[in-house]
Design an enzyme around this catalytic site. Structure first.
Site, mmCIF file in Angstrom:
data_model
loop_
_atom_site.group_PDB
_atom_site.id
_atom_site.type_symbol
_atom_site.label_atom_id
_atom_site.label_comp_id
_atom_site.label_asym_id
_atom_site.label_seq_id
_atom_site.Cartn_x
_atom_site.Cartn_y
_atom_site.Cartn_z
ATOM 1 N N LYS A 18 106.931 -33.287 13.976
ATOM 2 C CA LYS A 18 107.923 -32.643 13.092
ATOM 3 C C LYS A 18 108.963 -31.866 13.911
ATOM 4 O O LYS A 18 110.150 -31.999 13.688
ATOM 5 C CB LYS A 18 107.236 -31.677 12.107
ATOM 6 C CG LYS A 18 106.174 -32.300 11.232
ATOM 7 C CD LYS A 18 105.574 -31.307 10.268
ATOM 8 C CE LYS A 18 104.862 -30.138 10.918
ATOM 9 N NZ LYS A 18 103.663 -30.508 11.711
ATOM 10 N N ARG A 93 104.553 -25.296 3.086
ATOM 11 C CA ARG A 93 103.273 -25.744 3.608
ATOM 12 C C ARG A 93 102.140 -25.526 2.606
ATOM 13 O O ARG A 93 100.984 -25.826 2.907
ATOM 14 C CB ARG A 93 102.982 -24.892 4.834
ATOM 15 C CG ARG A 93 102.365 -25.581 5.979
ATOM 16 C CD ARG A 93 102.456 -24.568 7.093
ATOM 17 N NE ARG A 93 101.761 -24.911 8.246
ATOM 18 C CZ ARG A 93 102.350 -25.231 9.413
ATOM 19 N NH1 ARG A 93 103.642 -25.301 9.517
ATOM 20 N NH2 ARG A 93 101.622 -25.455 10.453
ATOM 21 N N ARG A 132 100.608 -31.044 24.984
ATOM 22 C CA ARG A 132 101.943 -30.493 24.688
ATOM 23 C C ARG A 132 102.286 -29.328 25.614
ATOM 24 O O ARG A 132 101.488 -28.423 25.809
ATOM 25 C CB ARG A 132 102.000 -30.020 23.231
ATOM 26 C CG ARG A 132 103.294 -29.284 22.920
ATOM 27 C CD ARG A 132 103.550 -29.160 21.466
ATOM 28 N NE ARG A 132 102.560 -28.391 20.752
ATOM 29 C CZ ARG A 132 102.590 -28.193 19.434
ATOM 30 N NH1 ARG A 132 103.542 -28.732 18.708
ATOM 31 N NH2 ARG A 132 101.665 -27.482 18.846
ATOM 32 N N ARG A 164 100.541 -23.763 24.085
ATOM 33 C CA ARG A 164 100.364 -22.838 22.962
ATOM 34 C C ARG A 164 98.896 -22.443 22.825
ATOM 35 O O ARG A 164 98.006 -23.271 22.955
ATOM 36 C CB ARG A 164 100.852 -23.504 21.660
ATOM 37 C CG ARG A 164 102.289 -23.169 21.349
ATOM 38 C CD ARG A 164 102.866 -23.973 20.235
ATOM 39 N NE ARG A 164 102.092 -24.019 18.997
ATOM 40 C CZ ARG A 164 102.508 -24.641 17.901
ATOM 41 N NH1 ARG A 164 103.682 -25.260 17.882
ATOM 42 N NH2 ARG A 164 101.764 -24.663 16.811
ATOM 43 N N ARG A 175 93.240 -26.470 12.493
ATOM 44 C CA ARG A 175 94.593 -26.595 11.917
ATOM 45 C C ARG A 175 94.716 -27.902 11.132
ATOM 46 O O ARG A 175 95.366 -27.947 10.082
ATOM 47 C CB ARG A 175 95.653 -26.543 13.030
ATOM 48 C CG ARG A 175 95.870 -25.126 13.554
ATOM 49 C CD ARG A 175 96.597 -25.120 14.884
ATOM 50 N NE ARG A 175 97.867 -25.810 14.844
ATOM 51 C CZ ARG A 175 98.458 -26.334 15.919
ATOM 52 N NH1 ARG A 175 97.893 -26.261 17.105
ATOM 53 N NH2 ARG A 175 99.621 -26.925 15.791
HETATM 54 P P1 AP5 Z 1 105.576 -31.745 17.926
HETATM 55 O O1 AP5 Z 1 106.921 -32.276 17.623
HETATM 56 O O2 AP5 Z 1 105.482 -30.440 18.627
HETATM 57 O O3 AP5 Z 1 104.643 -31.776 16.632
HETATM 58 P P2 AP5 Z 1 104.673 -30.892 15.324
HETATM 59 O O4 AP5 Z 1 104.430 -31.790 14.173
HETATM 60 O O5 AP5 Z 1 105.893 -30.034 15.276
HETATM 61 O O6 AP5 Z 1 103.380 -30.022 15.589
HETATM 62 P P3 AP5 Z 1 103.102 -28.474 15.470
HETATM 63 O O7 AP5 Z 1 101.749 -28.242 16.115
HETATM 64 O O8 AP5 Z 1 104.229 -27.640 16.031
HETATM 65 O O9 AP5 Z 1 103.010 -28.312 13.971
HETATM 66 P P4 AP5 Z 1 102.309 -27.222 13.233
HETATM 67 O O10 AP5 Z 1 102.803 -27.497 11.893
HETATM 68 O O11 AP5 Z 1 100.851 -27.133 13.393
HETATM 69 O O12 AP5 Z 1 102.809 -25.894 13.995
HETATM 70 P P5 AP5 Z 1 103.833 -24.767 13.583
HETATM 71 O O13 AP5 Z 1 104.483 -24.267 14.801
HETATM 72 O O14 AP5 Z 1 104.659 -25.188 12.435
HETATM 73 O O15 AP5 Z 1 104.816 -32.877 18.803
HETATM 74 C C1 AP5 Z 1 103.496 -32.664 19.293
HETATM 75 C C2 AP5 Z 1 103.368 -33.280 20.706
HETATM 76 O O16 AP5 Z 1 103.478 -34.714 20.592
HETATM 77 C C3 AP5 Z 1 104.479 -32.843 21.666
HETATM 78 O O17 AP5 Z 1 103.935 -32.725 22.958
HETATM 79 C C4 AP5 Z 1 105.489 -34.017 21.622
HETATM 80 O O18 AP5 Z 1 106.204 -34.163 22.840
HETATM 81 C C5 AP5 Z 1 104.582 -35.209 21.364
HETATM 82 N N1 AP5 Z 1 105.201 -36.238 20.526
HETATM 83 C C6 AP5 Z 1 106.009 -36.040 19.426
HETATM 84 N N2 AP5 Z 1 106.359 -37.235 18.883
HETATM 85 C C7 AP5 Z 1 105.739 -38.182 19.639
HETATM 86 C C8 AP5 Z 1 105.707 -39.627 19.584
HETATM 87 N N3 AP5 Z 1 106.379 -40.301 18.619
HETATM 88 N N4 AP5 Z 1 104.971 -40.269 20.504
HETATM 89 C C9 AP5 Z 1 104.283 -39.589 21.475
HETATM 90 N N5 AP5 Z 1 104.278 -38.239 21.591
HETATM 91 C C10 AP5 Z 1 105.009 -37.551 20.678
HETATM 92 O O19 AP5 Z 1 102.836 -23.658 13.002
HETATM 93 C C11 AP5 Z 1 101.983 -22.922 13.858
HETATM 94 C C12 AP5 Z 1 101.254 -21.871 13.041
HETATM 95 O O20 AP5 Z 1 102.216 -20.958 12.459
HETATM 96 C C13 AP5 Z 1 100.446 -22.381 11.843
HETATM 97 O O21 AP5 Z 1 99.152 -22.809 12.222
HETATM 98 C C14 AP5 Z 1 100.426 -21.141 10.952
HETATM 99 O O22 AP5 Z 1 99.505 -20.187 11.411
HETATM 100 C C15 AP5 Z 1 101.827 -20.567 11.147
HETATM 101 N N6 AP5 Z 1 102.791 -21.113 10.180
HETATM 102 C C16 AP5 Z 1 103.887 -21.864 10.455
HETATM 103 N N7 AP5 Z 1 104.544 -22.190 9.333
HETATM 104 C C17 AP5 Z 1 103.843 -21.632 8.304
HETATM 105 C C18 AP5 Z 1 103.996 -21.637 6.900
HETATM 106 N N8 AP5 Z 1 105.022 -22.298 6.305
HETATM 107 N N9 AP5 Z 1 103.092 -20.970 6.153
HETATM 108 C C19 AP5 Z 1 102.079 -20.291 6.722
HETATM 109 N N10 AP5 Z 1 101.857 -20.271 8.045
HETATM 110 C C20 AP5 Z 1 102.733 -20.938 8.849
#
Ligand code: AP5
Length: 217
Positions: A18, A93, A132, A164, A175
């Protein structure tokens, strides 16, 4: 006449891509990338009260409470740079966040236009998150699939990359469970609304971008 703003919601499990794709889409479409995870991490690095509160949930792989998250998004979307719309990454979410987002957009005569749902199997998610590497400016790399030019160094500003805290294997598994329990109901919500478009997130990054651009055209 003012052009209508565009709102895109990136949906998918942790590690689906994402953040990687939201950054590219926002740049190509001239929209702002709004990542709730990045906003919480920025607050944490600035040691704000919001950052400290969010961190206590994030390190355990739990969601930050809805009211806190919704208030933060409301403030972010009210800034002038969001006038043309935004690519939402990690928000909404939960069903409560999705409802609050509809209300918020209705107040500014907007709506959710497209919801790309990036699907990737669980075993691939774990592999992606364990490899990552992040920059402090939010750029995302992968040790194998998207490596920086120099190991552990950001291509753009040369700063050191880091892993991270919540990418530890046990937290990643939690998660993913939280995603299935609390976020996956949004797939049906947006399917019913007619805005969901399924994207195969197992393809190479460039191919996923092409599929996304076609989906939101
Ligand atoms: P990446 O693009 O980083 O994946 P992502 O889907 O963004 O994963 P996240 O872990 O960031 O999502 P998340 O939703 O858990 O975390 P967030 O920060 O929102 O890609 C992942 C890896 O794969 C990278 O190394 C990339 O290079 C590689 N990659 C990407 N595409 C690829 C492909 N096609 N092929 C091969 N490799 C690829 O949330 C973190 C925390 O914040 C949550 O757990 C929660 O505690 C809090 N939080 C955030 N938003 C909310 C909310 N709305 N409500 C409540 N709590 C929240």
């Amino acid at each position: 006449m003012n052009e209508k703003a565009t709102y895109i919601v990136m949906l998918g499990p942790p590690g689906a891509g994402k953040g990687t794709q939201a950054k590219i889409l926002a740049e190509k479409l001239g929209l702002v990338h709004v990542s709730t995870g990045d906003l919480f991490r920025e607050n944490l690095s600035q040691e704000t009260e919001l950052g400290k509160l969010a961190s206590s949930f994030m390190v355990r792989g739990e969601l930050v409470p809805d009211d806190v998250t919704i208030a933060m998004v409301k403030e972010r979307l009210s800034r002038p740079d969001c006038a043309r719309g935004a690519v939402m990454d990690g928000f909404p979410r939960t069903p409560a966040q999705a409802g609050a987002f509809e209300t918020l957009l209705a107040e500014i005569d907007g709506k959710v236009d497209h919801v790309p749902f990036i699907s990737v199997p669980n075993d691939v998610l774990v592999e992606r998150l364990s490899g990552r590497w992040m920059s402090h400016s939010g750029r995302v790399y992968h040790a194998l699939y998207n490596p920086p030019k120099v190991k552990w160094v950001d291509d753009v500003d040369g700063s050191p990359l880091y892993q991270r805290e919540d990418d530890k294997p046990e937290t990643v598994l939690h998660r993913i469970k939280v995603y299935y329990d609390q976020t996956s109901p949004l797939i049906e919500f947006y399917r019913q609304a007619g805005t969901l478009v399924e994207i195969d997130g197992t393809k190479e990054i460039e191919q996923v971008t092409e599929d996304l651009l076609e989906a939101v055209a």
